[in-house]
Design an enzyme around this catalytic site. Structure first.
Site, PDB file in Angstrom:
ATOM      1  N   GLU A  52     -22.444  34.958 -39.024  1.00 37.54           N
ATOM      2  CA  GLU A  52     -23.697  35.634 -38.659  1.00 37.54           C
ATOM      3  C   GLU A  52     -24.375  34.942 -37.484  1.00 37.54           C
ATOM      4  OE1 GLU A  52     -25.881  36.048 -42.363  1.00 37.54           O
ATOM      5  OE2 GLU A  52     -24.506  37.651 -42.999  1.00 37.54           O
ATOM      6  N   GLU A  63     -13.246  40.469 -41.670  1.00 37.07           N
ATOM      7  CA  GLU A  63     -12.027  41.223 -41.359  1.00 37.07           C
ATOM      8  C   GLU A  63     -11.706  41.176 -39.871  1.00 37.07           C
ATOM      9  OE1 GLU A  63     -14.635  42.111 -43.150  1.00 37.07           O
ATOM     10  OE2 GLU A  63     -14.147  43.619 -44.683  1.00 37.07           O
ATOM     11  N   CYS A  94     -16.507  47.305 -43.831  1.00 34.50           N
ATOM     12  CA  CYS A  94     -17.507  48.196 -43.230  1.00 34.50           C
ATOM     13  C   CYS A  94     -16.835  49.169 -42.253  1.00 34.50           C
ATOM     14  CB  CYS A  94     -18.583  47.372 -42.517  1.00 34.50           C
ATOM     15  SG  CYS A  94     -18.097  46.794 -40.873  1.00 34.50           S
TER      16      CYS A  94
HETATM   17  N1  THU Z   1     -19.492  41.713 -43.960  1.00 36.13           N
HETATM   18  C1  THU Z   1     -18.200  41.310 -43.829  1.00 36.13           C
HETATM   19  O1  THU Z   1     -17.926  40.220 -43.319  1.00 36.13           O
HETATM   20  N2  THU Z   1     -17.235  42.129 -44.295  1.00 36.13           N
HETATM   21  C2  THU Z   1     -17.460  43.245 -45.037  1.00 36.13           C
HETATM   22  O2  THU Z   1     -16.515  43.818 -45.531  1.00 36.13           O
HETATM   23  C3  THU Z   1     -18.835  43.745 -45.220  1.00 36.13           C
HETATM   24  C4  THU Z   1     -19.882  43.015 -44.469  1.00 36.13           C
HETATM   25  C5  THU Z   1     -20.551  40.771 -43.597  1.00 36.13           C
HETATM   26  C6  THU Z   1     -21.384  41.083 -42.394  1.00 36.13           C
HETATM   27  C7  THU Z   1     -22.646  40.302 -42.691  1.00 36.13           C
HETATM   28  O3  THU Z   1     -22.452  38.949 -42.308  1.00 36.13           O
HETATM   29  C8  THU Z   1     -22.748  40.341 -44.205  1.00 36.13           C
HETATM   30  O4  THU Z   1     -21.450  40.655 -44.675  1.00 36.13           O
HETATM   31  C9  THU Z   1     -23.750  41.334 -44.747  1.00 36.13           C
HETATM   32  O5  THU Z   1     -23.564  42.592 -44.193  1.00 36.13           O
END
Ligand code: THU
Length: 138
Positions: A52, A63, A94
């Site tokens: 993040e 991913e 996502c």
């Molecule tokens: N996120 C992922 O890394 N992979 C997913 O499959 C869903 C979302 C992360 C993005 C962000 O850092 C956090 O999860 C919340 O959305």
């Protein structure tokens, strides 16, 4: 090209690699840590975690980190992807990640899990039907 199935042991190994990668997640804003493990046709596994950023939109999902590591190492033939999160249901890639993955492996086997040991398995094309791809650009 994706294989039809992975053995239960292969799936468990990939989930384990994703869970391990999740420990490196940098998620001080959402506190939602995600790990991913991408299996290539060569048999290698590339892992990723979410990273993040204070500028939230600069965040990258686990991913896509795994895919970027694989492609930058010269690998584009993907068989399966495991994703693990601490969620009430198995983690789910996502929309941006689905699009990112479909570029390389529309038939990719998705192995989705959570820390409670729940697992869901599917194919990427079920999760992103009628995907936009390079065919449209011709
Ligand atoms: N996120 C992922 O890394 N992979 C997913 O499959 C869903 C979302 C992360 C993005 C962000 O850092 C956090 O999860 C919340 O959305």
């Amino acid at each position: 090209m994706a294989e039809e199935h992975l053995t239960a042991a292969q799936q468990a190994g990939l989930l384990q690699a994703a869970e391990e990668a999740r420990k490196n997640a940098y998620a001080p804003y959402s506190h939602y840590q995600v790990g991913a493990a991408l299996l290539t046709a060569s048999g290698r596994i590339y892992t990723g975690c979410n990273i993040e950023n204070a500028s939230y939109g600069a965040t990258i999902c686990a991913e896509r980190v795994a895919v970027a590591k694989a492609v930058s190492a010269g690998e584009k033939d993907f068989v399966a992807l495991a994703v693990v999160a601490d969620s009430t249901q198995p983690g789910s890639p996502c929309g941006i990640c689905r699009q990112f993955l479909v570029e390389f492996a529309p038939q990719l086997l998705l192995i989705m899990g959570n820390l409670q040991g729940q697992v869901k398995v599917g194919r990427l094309d079920q999760y992103l039907p009628s995907a936009f791809n390079q065919e449209y650009l011709k």
